[in-house]
Design a protein around this motif. Structure first.
Motif, PDB file in Angstrom:
ATOM      1  N   ASP A 156     -19.127  -4.747 -19.275  1.00 56.70           N
ATOM      2  CA  ASP A 156     -19.529  -5.465 -18.069  1.00 56.70           C
ATOM      3  C   ASP A 156     -19.496  -6.975 -18.293  1.00 56.70           C
ATOM      4  O   ASP A 156     -19.245  -7.740 -17.363  1.00 56.70           O
ATOM      5  N   LEU A 157     -19.774  -7.388 -19.527  1.00 57.78           N
ATOM      6  CA  LEU A 157     -19.768  -8.827 -19.828  1.00 57.78           C
ATOM      7  C   LEU A 157     -18.359  -9.406 -19.714  1.00 57.78           C
ATOM      8  O   LEU A 157     -18.186 -10.521 -19.217  1.00 57.78           O
ATOM      9  N   THR A 158     -17.365  -8.666 -20.163  1.00 53.03           N
ATOM     10  CA  THR A 158     -15.996  -9.177 -20.028  1.00 53.03           C
ATOM     11  C   THR A 158     -15.555  -9.148 -18.563  1.00 53.03           C
ATOM     12  O   THR A 158     -14.844 -10.048 -18.120  1.00 53.03           O
ATOM     13  N   ASP A 159     -16.002  -8.134 -17.809  1.00 52.59           N
ATOM     14  CA  ASP A 159     -15.709  -8.100 -16.369  1.00 52.59           C
ATOM     15  C   ASP A 159     -16.379  -9.267 -15.650  1.00 52.59           C
ATOM     16  O   ASP A 159     -15.860  -9.778 -14.648  1.00 52.59           O
ATOM     17  N   MET A 160     -17.529  -9.691 -16.165  1.00 59.05           N
ATOM     18  CA  MET A 160     -18.281 -10.783 -15.562  1.00 59.05           C
ATOM     19  C   MET A 160     -17.467 -12.077 -15.550  1.00 59.05           C
ATOM     20  O   MET A 160     -17.620 -12.912 -14.647  1.00 59.05           O
ATOM     21  N   ILE A 161     -16.582 -12.232 -16.511  1.00 60.68           N
ATOM     22  CA  ILE A 161     -15.764 -13.442 -16.568  1.00 60.68           C
ATOM     23  C   ILE A 161     -14.891 -13.552 -15.321  1.00 60.68           C
ATOM     24  O   ILE A 161     -14.701 -14.646 -14.779  1.00 60.68           O
ATOM     25  N   ASP A 162     -14.397 -12.418 -14.822  1.00 58.70           N
ATOM     26  CA  ASP A 162     -13.620 -12.431 -13.577  1.00 58.70           C
ATOM     27  C   ASP A 162     -14.456 -12.945 -12.411  1.00 58.70           C
ATOM     28  O   ASP A 162     -13.974 -13.711 -11.571  1.00 58.70           O
ATOM     29  N   TYR A 163     -15.720 -12.532 -12.365  1.00 56.36           N
ATOM     30  CA  TYR A 163     -16.618 -13.001 -11.303  1.00 56.36           C
ATOM     31  C   TYR A 163     -16.906 -14.497 -11.440  1.00 56.36           C
ATOM     32  O   TYR A 163     -17.020 -15.210 -10.440  1.00 56.36           O
ATOM     33  N   ILE A 164     -17.027 -14.965 -12.674  1.00 58.93           N
ATOM     34  CA  ILE A 164     -17.267 -16.395 -12.896  1.00 58.93           C
ATOM     35  C   ILE A 164     -16.064 -17.201 -12.429  1.00 58.93           C
ATOM     36  O   ILE A 164     -16.211 -18.219 -11.749  1.00 58.93           O
ATOM     37  N   VAL A 165     -14.860 -16.745 -12.771  1.00 58.20           N
ATOM     38  CA  VAL A 165     -13.640 -17.438 -12.345  1.00 58.20           C
ATOM     39  C   VAL A 165     -13.544 -17.454 -10.819  1.00 58.20           C
ATOM     40  O   VAL A 165     -13.256 -18.496 -10.216  1.00 58.20           O
ATOM     41  N   LEU A 166     -13.801 -16.318 -10.186  1.00 57.02           N
ATOM     42  CA  LEU A 166     -13.786 -16.248  -8.723  1.00 57.02           C
ATOM     43  C   LEU A 166     -14.809 -17.214  -8.127  1.00 57.02           C
ATOM     44  O   LEU A 166     -14.514 -17.931  -7.159  1.00 57.02           O
ATOM     45  N   THR A 167     -15.997 -17.264  -8.711  1.00 60.56           N
ATOM     46  CA  THR A 167     -17.044 -18.166  -8.213  1.00 60.56           C
ATOM     47  C   THR A 167     -16.611 -19.620  -8.343  1.00 60.56           C
ATOM     48  O   THR A 167     -16.804 -20.414  -7.413  1.00 60.56           O
ATOM     49  N   LEU A 168     -16.036 -19.982  -9.484  1.00 68.18           N
ATOM     50  CA  LEU A 168     -15.560 -21.365  -9.659  1.00 68.18           C
ATOM     51  C   LEU A 168     -14.528 -21.716  -8.593  1.00 68.18           C
ATOM     52  O   LEU A 168     -14.584 -22.818  -8.006  1.00 68.18           O
ATOM     53  N   LYS A 169     -13.606 -20.805  -8.308  1.00 67.16           N
ATOM     54  CA  LYS A 169     -12.586 -21.068  -7.293  1.00 67.16           C
ATOM     55  C   LYS A 169     -13.225 -21.243  -5.911  1.00 67.16           C
ATOM     56  O   LYS A 169     -12.832 -22.139  -5.141  1.00 67.16           O
ATOM     57  N   GLU A 170     -14.202 -20.399  -5.578  1.00 71.12           N
ATOM     58  CA  GLU A 170     -14.870 -20.500  -4.270  1.00 71.12           C
ATOM     59  C   GLU A 170     -15.702 -21.771  -4.164  1.00 71.12           C
ATOM     60  O   GLU A 170     -15.747 -22.411  -3.121  1.00 71.12           O
ATOM     61  N   LEU A 171     -16.372 -22.143  -5.272  1.00 73.17           N
ATOM     62  CA  LEU A 171     -17.208 -23.348  -5.243  1.00 73.17           C
ATOM     63  C   LEU A 171     -16.378 -24.614  -5.135  1.00 73.17           C
ATOM     64  O   LEU A 171     -16.855 -25.625  -4.608  1.00 73.17           O
ATOM     65  N   GLU A 172     -15.131 -24.575  -5.603  1.00 72.15           N
ATOM     66  CA  GLU A 172     -14.250 -25.739  -5.443  1.00 72.15           C
ATOM     67  C   GLU A 172     -14.108 -26.105  -3.972  1.00 72.15           C
ATOM     68  O   GLU A 172     -14.092 -27.282  -3.620  1.00 72.15           O
ATOM     69  N   GLY A 173     -13.999 -25.107  -3.129  1.00 71.05           N
ATOM     70  CA  GLY A 173     -13.871 -25.360  -1.693  1.00 71.05           C
ATOM     71  C   GLY A 173     -15.136 -25.909  -1.068  1.00 71.05           C
ATOM     72  O   GLY A 173     -15.094 -26.618  -0.069  1.00 71.05           O
ATOM     73  N   VAL A 174     -16.268 -25.583  -1.669  1.00 71.76           N
ATOM     74  CA  VAL A 174     -17.559 -26.023  -1.120  1.00 71.76           C
ATOM     75  C   VAL A 174     -17.849 -27.475  -1.473  1.00 71.76           C
ATOM     76  O   VAL A 174     -18.388 -28.221  -0.669  1.00 71.76           O
ATOM     77  N   VAL A 175     -17.477 -27.903  -2.691  1.00 74.46           N
ATOM     78  CA  VAL A 175     -17.853 -29.251  -3.165  1.00 74.46           C
ATOM     79  C   VAL A 175     -16.703 -30.233  -3.132  1.00 74.46           C
ATOM     80  O   VAL A 175     -16.696 -31.205  -3.869  1.00 74.46           O
ATOM     81  N   ARG A 176     -15.744 -30.036  -2.264  1.00 74.67           N
ATOM     82  CA  ARG A 176     -14.579 -30.931  -2.144  1.00 74.67           C
ATOM     83  C   ARG A 176     -14.922 -32.374  -2.272  1.00 74.67           C
ATOM     84  O   ARG A 176     -15.745 -32.983  -1.833  1.00 74.67           O
TER      85      ARG A 176
END
Length: 176
Positions: A156-176
């Motif tokens: 689950d910890l290695t799968d969590m990295i995918d969620y972190i990457v997805l979150t970083l991509k989504e947050l980029e749009g929020v903090v333009r």
């Protein structure tokens, strides 16, 4: 030779998975800490990273794994009900610099809840210099899992990295 603890095993797997992505050019590791606190006999491992394709220097993630004396002793000494104490506390933090705008805080919260789920403890802590009249603040948004992560959940910890990457991509749009 010693038998590695759950903390050691989780740390090695997570570190390897993140550095593999760094070598592949997807992530850029920006900081690494591997700490042993002799005062309270605890261990902490932190790995900070950002997206390499990002042009935002004001956004990065940090994955933290911690094991205290109780966690380590329960596993090593097989004391009491080791199934409830032998494990690690895992926290994911996102560090952002953005405008001090209430809308942005709500959008960050929405992104984190959509990706990580409502059962997680999500918290935003803001640093601001009240003397300087800057319009930007430093925000640390954390996701906590309200339970210990045990060695059986190492995948689950290695799968969590995918969620972190997805979150970083989504947050980029929020903090333009």
């Amino acid at each position: 030779m010693f038998d590695p603890t759950a903390f050691d095993n989780m740390k090695v797997v997570v570190e390897g998975a993140i550095y593999d992505r760094d070598l592949d050019g997807e992530l850029l590791v920006t900081n690494r800490e591997d700490l042993v606190d002799l005062a309270n006999l605890s261990r902490t491992f932190k790995l900070a990273f950002s997206l390499t394709q990002s042009n935002r220097s004001n956004l990065h993630a940090e994955l933290k794994i911690q094991a205290g004396l109780k966690n380590l002793a329960a596993e090593i000494l097989e004391m009491g009900d080791s199934s409830t104490s032998a494990g690690c506390v895992v926290t994911v933090a996102f560090h952002l610099t953005h405008a001090n705008d209430e809308k942005i805080f709500f959008n960050i919260q929405k992104v984190l809840e959509e990706i990580w789920g409502g059962e997680r403890k999500i918290e935003q802590v803001v640093k601001i210099n009240p003397i300087k009249k800057t319009v930007t603040i430093v925000n640390e948004a954390t996701v906590q899992f309200n339970r210990l992560v045990v060695e059986d959940q190492i995948g689950d910890l290695t799968d969590m990295i995918d969620y972190i990457v997805l979150t970083l991509k989504e947050l980029e749009g929020v903090v333009r």
